[in-house]
Design a protein around this motif. Structure first.
Motif, PDB file in Angstrom:
ATOM      1  N   GLY A   7     -12.158 -33.872  21.569  1.00 11.29           N
ATOM      2  CA  GLY A   7     -11.779 -32.995  20.458  1.00 11.29           C
ATOM      3  C   GLY A   7     -11.248 -33.846  19.325  1.00 11.29           C
ATOM      4  N   SER A   8     -11.385 -33.337  18.091  1.00  8.73           N
ATOM      5  CA  SER A   8     -10.903 -34.165  16.978  1.00  8.73           C
ATOM      6  C   SER A   8      -9.388 -34.271  16.993  1.00  8.73           C
ATOM      7  N   ASN A   9      -8.704 -33.319  17.656  1.00  7.08           N
ATOM      8  CA  ASN A   9      -7.250 -33.472  17.759  1.00  7.08           C
ATOM      9  C   ASN A   9      -6.877 -34.745  18.513  1.00  7.08           C
ATOM     10  N   TYR A  32      -3.542 -27.998   7.719  1.00  4.83           N
ATOM     11  CA  TYR A  32      -3.695 -27.861   9.169  1.00  4.83           C
ATOM     12  C   TYR A  32      -2.394 -28.280   9.873  1.00  4.83           C
ATOM     13  N   CYS A  49      -7.628 -32.731   4.092  1.00  5.75           N
ATOM     14  CA  CYS A  49      -8.386 -31.849   4.965  1.00  5.75           C
ATOM     15  C   CYS A  49      -9.402 -31.147   4.068  1.00  5.75           C
ATOM     16  N   ASN A 100      -7.926 -26.335   5.927  1.00  3.89           N
ATOM     17  CA  ASN A 100      -7.528 -25.229   6.783  1.00  3.89           C
ATOM     18  C   ASN A 100      -6.021 -25.054   6.602  1.00  3.89           C
ATOM     19  N   ASP A 110     -10.001 -35.007   7.229  1.00  2.00           N
ATOM     20  CA  ASP A 110     -10.387 -34.147   8.345  1.00  2.00           C
ATOM     21  C   ASP A 110     -11.482 -33.198   7.853  1.00  2.00           C
ATOM     22  N   ALA A 121     -13.370 -31.025   9.722  1.00  4.40           N
ATOM     23  CA  ALA A 121     -13.733 -30.136  10.833  1.00  4.40           C
ATOM     24  C   ALA A 121     -14.767 -29.090  10.389  1.00  4.40           C
ATOM     25  N   TYR A 122     -14.713 -28.735   9.100  1.00  2.04           N
ATOM     26  CA  TYR A 122     -15.637 -27.721   8.560  1.00  2.04           C
ATOM     27  C   TYR A 122     -16.627 -28.355   7.586  1.00  2.04           C
ATOM     28  N   THR A 143     -15.795 -32.704  14.213  1.00  2.33           N
ATOM     29  CA  THR A 143     -15.670 -32.089  15.531  1.00  2.33           C
ATOM     30  C   THR A 143     -16.922 -31.301  15.901  1.00  2.33           C
ATOM     31  N   SER A 165     -16.403 -28.581  17.563  1.00  3.88           N
ATOM     32  CA  SER A 165     -15.792 -27.287  17.902  1.00  3.88           C
ATOM     33  C   SER A 165     -16.196 -26.135  16.995  1.00  3.88           C
ATOM     34  N   LYS A 166     -16.649 -26.403  15.778  1.00  3.63           N
ATOM     35  CA  LYS A 166     -16.877 -25.309  14.837  1.00  3.63           C
ATOM     36  C   LYS A 166     -18.378 -25.146  14.560  1.00  3.63           C
ATOM     37  N   ARG A 195     -14.858 -29.737  23.874  1.00  2.00           N
ATOM     38  CA  ARG A 195     -13.803 -30.666  23.479  1.00  2.00           C
ATOM     39  C   ARG A 195     -14.372 -32.036  23.137  1.00  2.00           C
TER      40      ARG A 195
HETATM   41  C1  PLP Z   1     -10.409 -26.601  14.269  1.00  2.00           C
HETATM   42  C2  PLP Z   1      -9.927 -27.831  13.606  1.00  2.00           C
HETATM   43  C3  PLP Z   1     -10.024 -29.044  14.257  1.00  2.00           C
HETATM   44  C4  PLP Z   1     -10.691 -29.078  15.586  1.00  2.00           C
HETATM   45  O1  PLP Z   1      -9.992 -29.623  16.579  1.00  2.00           O
HETATM   46  P1  PLP Z   1     -10.765 -29.963  17.933  1.00  2.00           P
HETATM   47  O2  PLP Z   1      -9.698 -30.678  18.675  1.00  2.00           O
HETATM   48  O3  PLP Z   1     -11.924 -30.826  17.582  1.00  2.00           O
HETATM   49  O4  PLP Z   1     -11.184 -28.663  18.534  1.00  2.00           O
HETATM   50  C5  PLP Z   1      -9.612 -30.193  13.605  1.00  2.00           C
HETATM   51  N1  PLP Z   1      -9.138 -30.130  12.355  1.00  2.00           N
HETATM   52  C6  PLP Z   1      -9.055 -28.969  11.690  1.00  2.00           C
HETATM   53  C7  PLP Z   1      -8.579 -28.948  10.291  1.00  2.00           C
HETATM   54  C8  PLP Z   1      -9.425 -27.789  12.310  1.00  2.00           C
HETATM   55  O5  PLP Z   1      -9.319 -26.636  11.661  1.00  2.00           O
END
Ligand code: PLP
Length: 355
Positions: free
Chosen positions: A85-87, A111, A156, A160, A185, A187-188, A211, A213-214, A222
Motif C-alpha cells: 500500500g502507498s501508506n 490527507y 498531494c 484528498n 502523493d 493516489a488519484y 497506489t 487501491s483506487k 495492498r
Molecule cells: C487512498 C489514499 C492512499 C492510498 O493508500 P494505500 O495504502 O495505497 O491504500 C494514499 N494517499 C492518499 C492521498 C489517499 O487518498
C-alpha cells in the motif's frame, strides 16, 4: 485491568486512524473503486498463484514487478520501490528521511495520514495552510517551505479531501525552495489532468507515490509504489523489512498492469459520474468544491455536517465525515460510486436537506 507497559508518548497521545467500516448498502467513504477489477485479471491471478512456490521466500527485490512498473511509467527499474500500500511507502520514506530531530511539512487541509505517519515515526510536523479555496499560492508555498526547511515536504495531487490537483508550477516552485525531499502523493493521479512523474530525475528531490487501491480497483491487494531517483530508492531498500512484499502481491501487480485500457475506462466512467454528481450537488443547499479525483467535498449550509452524516447512515449510505478535520468544519466527502449509488446518495441528500 490495563497493562503496566506504556507505549511511546507519540503513540499514547495519538488517536488511531479511523474510517468506520459500517455495514450499509452504499459505501461512499473510502474512495475505493465501485467496480471490481476485470474477471480476466482475477482468473489469471488464480492461475498464477497456483504456480507459485509458496514454500520459498518471495523475490526480495521484486524485480519483475518493479520492471513492469518502470516500463509502465517510462522510468528505470532502480527508480521504483514498491510496498504494501502507498501508506507503507510513505512510512518507509518518513523512516528513511524524516524521523526524530527532523521535521515534515504538510499543507492542511490534506490527507490525514501524512502528518499521522510522520508523528508516529518520530518526526515533528510543520503545518502550512492553503488559501480559502484550498489551492496553494506558488510564492506563499515556496516561501513557507524555504523558511521551515523541512526534511520532507508533502504535496498531494489531486489533494484528498479537497479534490483539486496541484498546479505544475506549485510543485516546481516548492521543489526549488528546498534541497530536501518533496513527496507528491498521486493516489488519484490517473483522474487528474497532469502528473509530477515527469519531474522525477536523478539528482533531483521530487518523488511521486502511487497506489493500486483506487484507479486499479485493488484496495484489497495492498500495493503501492514510489517513482524516485535511484539513490532514494536504494535508501528505501535499506529501511524496508526483508521480504516485505509477498509473492502473491508481486505477481498480482504485474498482471494488473496488463489491464491498463480497462483501468482507463473505469476512470473515464467515474469522471463522467463525478461531473454529474458535482452538477447535482451545486443545485442543492451545499457549498461544493470542484474535483480532479473520484470524490467531491461539500458542506451543507442549513444543517451541520454531523447531522447530515447521521441522516445518510440512517438511509444506509455512508460518506466521509470531515467535519472535525483542520480547515474543513462542517464538510463531508462523497466518493463517486456507480450511477445507481450516486443516485441513491443524491436522492437521500435532497431529502435530508429539504426544508
Ligand atoms: C487512498 C489514499 C492512499 C492510498 O493508500 P494505500 O495504502 O495505497 O491504500 C494514499 N494517499 C492518499 C492521498 C489517499 O487518498
Amino acid at each position: 485491568m490495563t497493562t503496566a507497559a506504556k507505549p511511546r508518548a507519540a503513540v499514547e497521545l495519538m488517536e488511531g486512524y479511523h474510517s468506520p467500516q459500517l455495514d450499509v448498502e452504499v459505501r461512499l467513504n473510502t474512495n475505493e473503486s465501485p467496480f471490481a477489477p476485470p474477471a480476466a485479471f482475477t482468473a489469471a491471478l488464480g492461475a498464477a498463484i497456483a504456480a507459485l512456490d509458496l514454500h520459498r521466500y518471495p523475490d526480495r527485490s521484486a524485480i519483475e514487478l518493479r520492471e513492469a512498473l518502470a516500463a509502465h511509467h517510462g522510468v528505470r527499474r532502480d527508480q521504483v520501490f514498491a510496498a504494501n500500500g502507498s501508506n507503507e511507502v510513505l512510512q518507509t520514506l518518513l523512516l528513511a528521511f524524516a524521523g526524530p530531530g527532523r521535521s515534515t511539512l504538510v499543507f492542511e487541509p490534506t490527507y490525514a495520514l501524512h502528518s499521522h505517519i510522520a508523528r508516529l515515526t518520530g518526526s515533528e510536523v510543520v503545518i502550512g495552510e492553503r488559501s480559502s479555496d484550498f489551492t496553494l499560492d506558488t510564492d506563499v508555498a515556496a516561501t513557507f517551505v524555504a523558511a521551515a526547511a523541512p526534511a520532507v515536504t508533502f504535496l498531494c495531487s489531486p489533494n484528498n479531501p479537497t479534490g483539486c490537483a496541484e498546479r505544475a508550477d506549485v510543485i516546481e516552485a516548492v521543489a526549488a525552495a528546498t534541497p530536501n525531499l518533496v513527496v507528491v502523493d498521486e493516489a488519484y493521479g490517473q483522474f487528474a489532468p497532469s502528473s509530477a512523474i515527469g519531474d522525477v530525475r536523478e539528482g533531483g528531490n521530487v518523488v511521486v507515490v502511487r497506489t493500486f487501491s483506487k484507479t486499479w480497483a485493488l484496495a484489497g491487494l495492498r500495493l503501492g509504489y514510489v517513482v524516485a531517483p535511484s539513490d532514494v530508492v536504494a535508501t528505501l531498500e535499506k529501511v524496508a523489512l526483508p521480504y516485505h512484499l509477498d509473492a502473491i502481491k508481486q505477481v498480482a501487480g504485474v498482471l494488473a498492469l496488463g489491464y491498463d485500457a480497462e483501468m482507463r475506462e473505469r476512470v473515464a466512467t467515474l469522471v463522467a459520474e463525478r461531473e454529474r454528481t458535482f452538477a447535482a450537488l451545486r443545485a442543492l443547499d451545499v457549498e461544493v468544491w470542484p474535483s480532479d479525483a473520484n470524490f467531491v467535498l461539500f458542506r451543507p449550509r442549513s444543517r451541520s455536517g454531523a447531522e447530515v452524516w447521521d441522516a445518510l447512515v440512517e438511509r444506509s449510505i455512508v460518506v466521509r465525515n470531515c467535519a472535525s478535520w483542520p480547515g474543513l468544519s462542517g464538510c463531508l466527502r462523497v466518493t463517486i460510486g456507480t450511477r445507481d449509488e450516486n443516485d441513491r446518495f443524491l436522492e437521500a441528500l435532497t431529502e435530508v436537506l429539504a426544508p
